[in-house]
Design a protein around this motif. Structure first.
Motif, mmCIF file in Angstrom:
data_model
loop_
_atom_site.group_PDB
_atom_site.id
_atom_site.type_symbol
_atom_site.label_atom_id
_atom_site.label_comp_id
_atom_site.label_asym_id
_atom_site.label_seq_id
_atom_site.Cartn_x
_atom_site.Cartn_y
_atom_site.Cartn_z
ATOM 1 N N ASP A 421 22.817 3.986 3.041
ATOM 2 C CA ASP A 421 22.551 4.264 1.633
ATOM 3 C C ASP A 421 21.757 3.148 0.954
ATOM 4 N N VAL A 422 21.982 1.917 1.394
ATOM 5 C CA VAL A 422 21.323 0.774 0.746
ATOM 6 C C VAL A 422 19.824 0.758 1.033
ATOM 7 N N ASN A 423 19.447 1.272 2.191
ATOM 8 C CA ASN A 423 18.062 1.132 2.638
ATOM 9 C C ASN A 423 17.288 2.449 2.659
ATOM 10 N N LYS A 424 17.644 3.396 1.807
ATOM 11 C CA LYS A 424 16.953 4.686 1.765
ATOM 12 C C LYS A 424 15.470 4.528 1.444
ATOM 13 N N GLU A 425 15.152 3.595 0.530
ATOM 14 C CA GLU A 425 13.751 3.407 0.144
ATOM 15 C C GLU A 425 12.935 2.867 1.315
ATOM 16 N N VAL A 426 13.533 1.955 2.074
ATOM 17 C CA VAL A 426 12.858 1.433 3.259
ATOM 18 C C VAL A 426 12.606 2.561 4.247
ATOM 19 N N GLN A 427 13.618 3.378 4.437
ATOM 20 C CA GLN A 427 13.508 4.490 5.381
ATOM 21 C C GLN A 427 12.390 5.459 4.988
ATOM 22 N N LEU A 428 12.296 5.763 3.687
ATOM 23 C CA LEU A 428 11.236 6.662 3.212
ATOM 24 C C LEU A 428 9.850 6.069 3.453
ATOM 25 N N HIS A 429 9.705 4.761 3.260
ATOM 26 C CA HIS A 429 8.429 4.099 3.533
ATOM 27 C C HIS A 429 8.085 4.164 5.023
ATOM 28 N N ILE A 430 9.071 3.953 5.857
ATOM 29 C CA ILE A 430 8.848 4.017 7.308
ATOM 30 C C ILE A 430 8.381 5.406 7.713
ATOM 31 N N ILE A 431 9.053 6.426 7.196
ATOM 32 C CA ILE A 431 8.683 7.812 7.517
ATOM 33 C C ILE A 431 7.234 8.088 7.111
ATOM 34 N N SER A 432 6.857 7.627 5.910
ATOM 35 C CA SER A 432 5.499 7.855 5.410
ATOM 36 C C SER A 432 4.459 7.154 6.283
ATOM 37 N N ILE A 433 4.731 5.909 6.648
ATOM 38 C CA ILE A 433 3.773 5.151 7.466
ATOM 39 C C ILE A 433 3.623 5.768 8.849
ATOM 40 N N LEU A 434 4.723 6.153 9.450
ATOM 41 C CA LEU A 434 4.656 6.772 10.785
ATOM 42 C C LEU A 434 3.864 8.072 10.735
ATOM 43 N N ASP A 435 4.035 8.826 9.672
ATOM 44 C CA ASP A 435 3.292 10.080 9.517
ATOM 45 C C ASP A 435 1.796 9.808 9.349
ATOM 46 N N GLN A 436 1.447 8.805 8.537
ATOM 47 C CA GLN A 436 0.032 8.474 8.324
ATOM 48 C C GLN A 436 -0.628 8.006 9.613
ATOM 49 N N LEU A 437 0.083 7.236 10.422
ATOM 50 C CA LEU A 437 -0.486 6.760 11.683
ATOM 51 C C LEU A 437 -0.786 7.913 12.634
ATOM 52 N N LYS A 438 -0.021 8.983 12.537
ATOM 53 C CA LYS A 438 -0.264 10.161 13.388
ATOM 54 C C LYS A 438 -1.416 11.014 12.885
ATOM 55 N N THR A 439 -1.485 11.192 11.568
ATOM 56 C CA THR A 439 -2.454 12.136 11.007
ATOM 57 C C THR A 439 -3.819 11.517 10.718
ATOM 58 N N LEU A 440 -3.887 10.200 10.515
ATOM 59 C CA LEU A 440 -5.144 9.577 10.113
ATOM 60 C C LEU A 440 -6.283 9.826 11.106
ATOM 61 N N PRO A 441 -6.076 9.714 12.433
ATOM 62 C CA PRO A 441 -7.195 9.983 13.348
ATOM 63 C C PRO A 441 -7.750 11.397 13.217
ATOM 64 N N VAL A 442 -6.891 12.368 12.996
ATOM 65 C CA VAL A 442 -7.338 13.756 12.829
ATOM 66 C C VAL A 442 -8.118 13.896 11.523
ATOM 67 N N ILE A 443 -7.572 13.303 10.458
ATOM 68 C CA ILE A 443 -8.249 13.332 9.164
ATOM 69 C C ILE A 443 -9.615 12.661 9.272
ATOM 70 N N MET A 444 -9.676 11.540 9.963
ATOM 71 C CA MET A 444 -10.941 10.816 10.105
ATOM 72 C C MET A 444 -11.967 11.657 10.833
ATOM 73 N N ASN A 445 -11.570 12.339 11.846
ATOM 74 C CA ASN A 445 -12.501 13.163 12.623
ATOM 75 C C ASN A 445 -13.161 14.210 11.735
ATOM 76 N N THR A 446 -12.357 14.854 10.898
ATOM 77 C CA THR A 446 -12.881 15.885 9.996
ATOM 78 C C THR A 446 -13.771 15.277 8.924
ATOM 79 N N LYS A 447 -13.310 14.196 8.315
ATOM 80 C CA LYS A 447 -14.061 13.620 7.192
ATOM 81 C C LYS A 447 -15.329 12.916 7.637
ATOM 82 N N VAL A 448 -15.348 12.356 8.831
ATOM 83 C CA VAL A 448 -16.591 11.779 9.344
ATOM 84 C C VAL A 448 -17.625 12.879 9.516
ATOM 85 N N ASP A 449 -17.231 13.999 10.087
ATOM 86 C CA ASP A 449 -18.158 15.120 10.288
ATOM 87 C C ASP A 449 -18.697 15.639 8.959
ATOM 88 N N GLN A 450 -17.880 15.555 7.906
ATOM 89 C CA GLN A 450 -18.281 16.036 6.581
ATOM 90 C C GLN A 450 -18.956 14.947 5.742
#
Length: 563
Positions: A421-450
């Protein structure tokens, strides 16, 4: 391969590579009638990022650029500068364009000059094909000609100059025009009105990009149907150009000459086959990148020349807008002209690369504001540089954190460590960063082409900012070893993965970041952009007296760029 201007060597090496190259992007070729400016850099930079991104994705790619060295504009500029021979004039200026490219790490494959023999042969072949197929004829011409634009304008687009009623200007570029009457060769451009309109609007709507530029072009074609085009000039007026075959009284129109560079640069036209061919392994994936002021020549004239010669069209023509300075068009009289070499020396070429990419949209003019460049430089120091500095502090042990969490560590484990309970905010940040690390290469591929570099680089900043926030919130220096290492591991992975992904954008600086955290050169590819995919870096990263390659000097209050 990195070829400057040796056309023989360039052609030989390209022919050796013909079996594997599948991508080709071109800059416009530039007039060497003055030193290069920010617009030249911008066009080249957009192409360079595309080219480098292809290479990073293990796709073989060519990037061709060069100088357009014939025409009346060059002839007059040479005379004005005291040169009796225009060739000596362009010989002096074209290295400035190569120098700009090298200064900003534009990884061109070939730099082509339109005075080179292989290019001239390509132009002659294209002329001969258009002539044989019945699309060139001789006739009298009367009209308004702009030396600056190297083109004629219809009466409907000519007005008196408001600043000098004795002169006339055209309503497109606002450059001066003069009325001329002469005998020229004509190209039957009007014959391609319907075919070209259907191709752009129906057959391949992606041929012109972005859509706003395509729609404007179609609107113009409806309002002003194509007229036959004068494609030669009397040799008595234009001495500096390619002679029309079998007619020494005429020189070729500079655009018929210049546009052929895109074919010359990849091996030319093979007329031994029927029909004639262009190296298809390049051409079917060729993208032309141009400024909006030369849309007509590339999107109407060039496809028509190719169709007349029974040659295939390139894959895509991408049109970008221009740069202004502090809200106004760049002008020497206003003192707001941006010298790309001077500004690059001041802040570092990679900072300028990032600034131009992040602060422009392809269908809108970019506004260069030096104060904002300073702000960007500060962001690199205070955000990305600081993130590296924090993780590389002597309080932490990067290698220990990698040993603990690399090689198949699940996202769930990283999240569960902070599952209370004390570290919920840390956990939410971790989840967000891990998600961005997965999706950023895909996003980059599309946006570079555009060519959507602005939003793409903002996504990179979000990841950097979130990693800095994670350190602030988690306070790893106060945590037990496992929690501390989990934070340092994730933030170092942000540094590592983002530095790999941004190599096409900031090729020198991103690799300096990777060197700082001891990432081996062979592990700076997309094969290593998954979390925990490299367990060998960071051995010496926590040792003292190792500064990041981009830092602020508090003594001189100036930025220091370590190269």
């Amino acid at each position: 391969m990195n070829i400057d201007h040796d056309s023989t060597e360039a052609t030989t090496q390209m022919k050796k590579a013909v079996a594997k190259v599948v991508s080709h992007i071109t800059t416009p070729i530039f007039y060497p009638n003055a030193k290069p400016h920010l617009g030249h850099l911008y066009s080249s930079l957009l192409c360079d990022v595309q080219h480098r991104w292809k290479l990073l994705n293990n796709v073989d790619s060519l990037l061709t650029t060069g100088t357009d060295e014939h025409g009346l504009k060059i002839q007059l500029a040479a005379e004005k500068n005291g040169f009796t021979d225009p060739k000596r004039f362009v010989d002096k200026l074209y290295p400035e364009f190569i120098g700009l490219d090298k200064f900003y790490n534009i990884a061109f494959t070939r730099f082509i000059r339109t005075t080179e023999p292989d290019h001239i042969q390509t132009v002659l072949k294209l002329w001969d094909l258009c002539l044989q197929n019945g699309y060139i004829y001789k006739g009298d011409h009367h009209g308004w000609y702009s030396i600056s634009d190297e083109t004629f304008y219809p009466e409907s687009k000519v007005i008196k100059d408001p600043k000098d009623p004795q002169k006339h200007i055209n309503t497109e570029s606002l450059n001066e025009v003069t009325y001329q009457s002469e005998t020229n060769y004509y190209f039957k451009l009007s014959a391609f009105q319907d075919q070209l309109y259907r191709y752009i609007s129906e057959t391949d709507p992606s041929f012109i990009y972005p859509e706003t530029k395509r729609d404007q072009l179609l609107k113009d074609m409806r309002a002003n149907p194509l007229q036959d085009l004068s494609i030669s000039r009397p040799s008595s007026r234009l001495q500096w150009g390619i002679q029309v075959p079998n007619d020494p009284t005429q020189k070729m129109y500079v655009w018929f000459d210049a546009l052929c560079n895109y074919v010359s640069a990849i091996g030319g036209i093979d007329t031994t086959t029927t029909p004639a061919t262009i190296p298809s392994i390049y051409w079917k994936e060729t993208t032309h990148l141009i400024g909006k002021d030369i849309t007509k020549f590339h999107c109407l004239y060039w496809p028509s020349f190719l169709l007349a010669a029974k040659l295939p069209l390139p894959k895509r023509i991408v049109i970008h807008n221009h740069w202004i300075s502090n809200g106004m068009k760049m002008s020497k009289s206003l003192g707001n002209v941006v010298d790309p070499i001077m500004i690059g020396n001041k802040y570092g070429p990679d900072i300028i690369r990032w600034y131009l990419l992040e602060n422009s949209k392809i269908d809108a003019d970019g506004d260069f504001v030096e104060e904002n460049v300073i702000g960007l430089r500060n962001l690199f120091v205070s955000k990305w540089g600081n993130l590296i500095n924090r993780c590389c502090g002597q309080k932490f042990d990067i290698q220990r954190s990698i040993n603990e969490f690399a090689n198949g560590c699940s996202d769930q484990k990283l999240i569960q460590i902070w599952n209370d309970d004390v570290n919920k905010e840390v956990q939410l940040h971790i989840i967000s960063i891990l998600d961005q690390l997965k999706t950023l290469p895909v996003i980059m591929n599309t946006k570079v082409d555009q060519f959507d570099f602005s939003n793409l680089l903002k996504d990179c900043w979000k990841l950097i900012n979130d990693a800095n926030s994670l350190i602030q919130i988690a306070k790893p220096w106060k945590q037990d070893q496992l929690k501390q290492d989990s934070i340092i591991f994730q933030c170092m992975e942000v540094n590592r993965i983002l530095s790999i992904l941004t190599q096409p954008f900031i090729p020198t600086l991103s690799n300096k970041f990777l060197e700082r955290i001891d990432v081996e050169p062979e592990k700076r590819t997309l094969a290593y952009i998954k979390l925990g995919s490299d367990s060998t870096y960071g051995h010496n990263a926590n040792k003292p007296n190792r500064n990041v390659p981009l830092e602020h000097s508090p003594i001189e209050d100036e930025f220091t760029y370590h190269l």
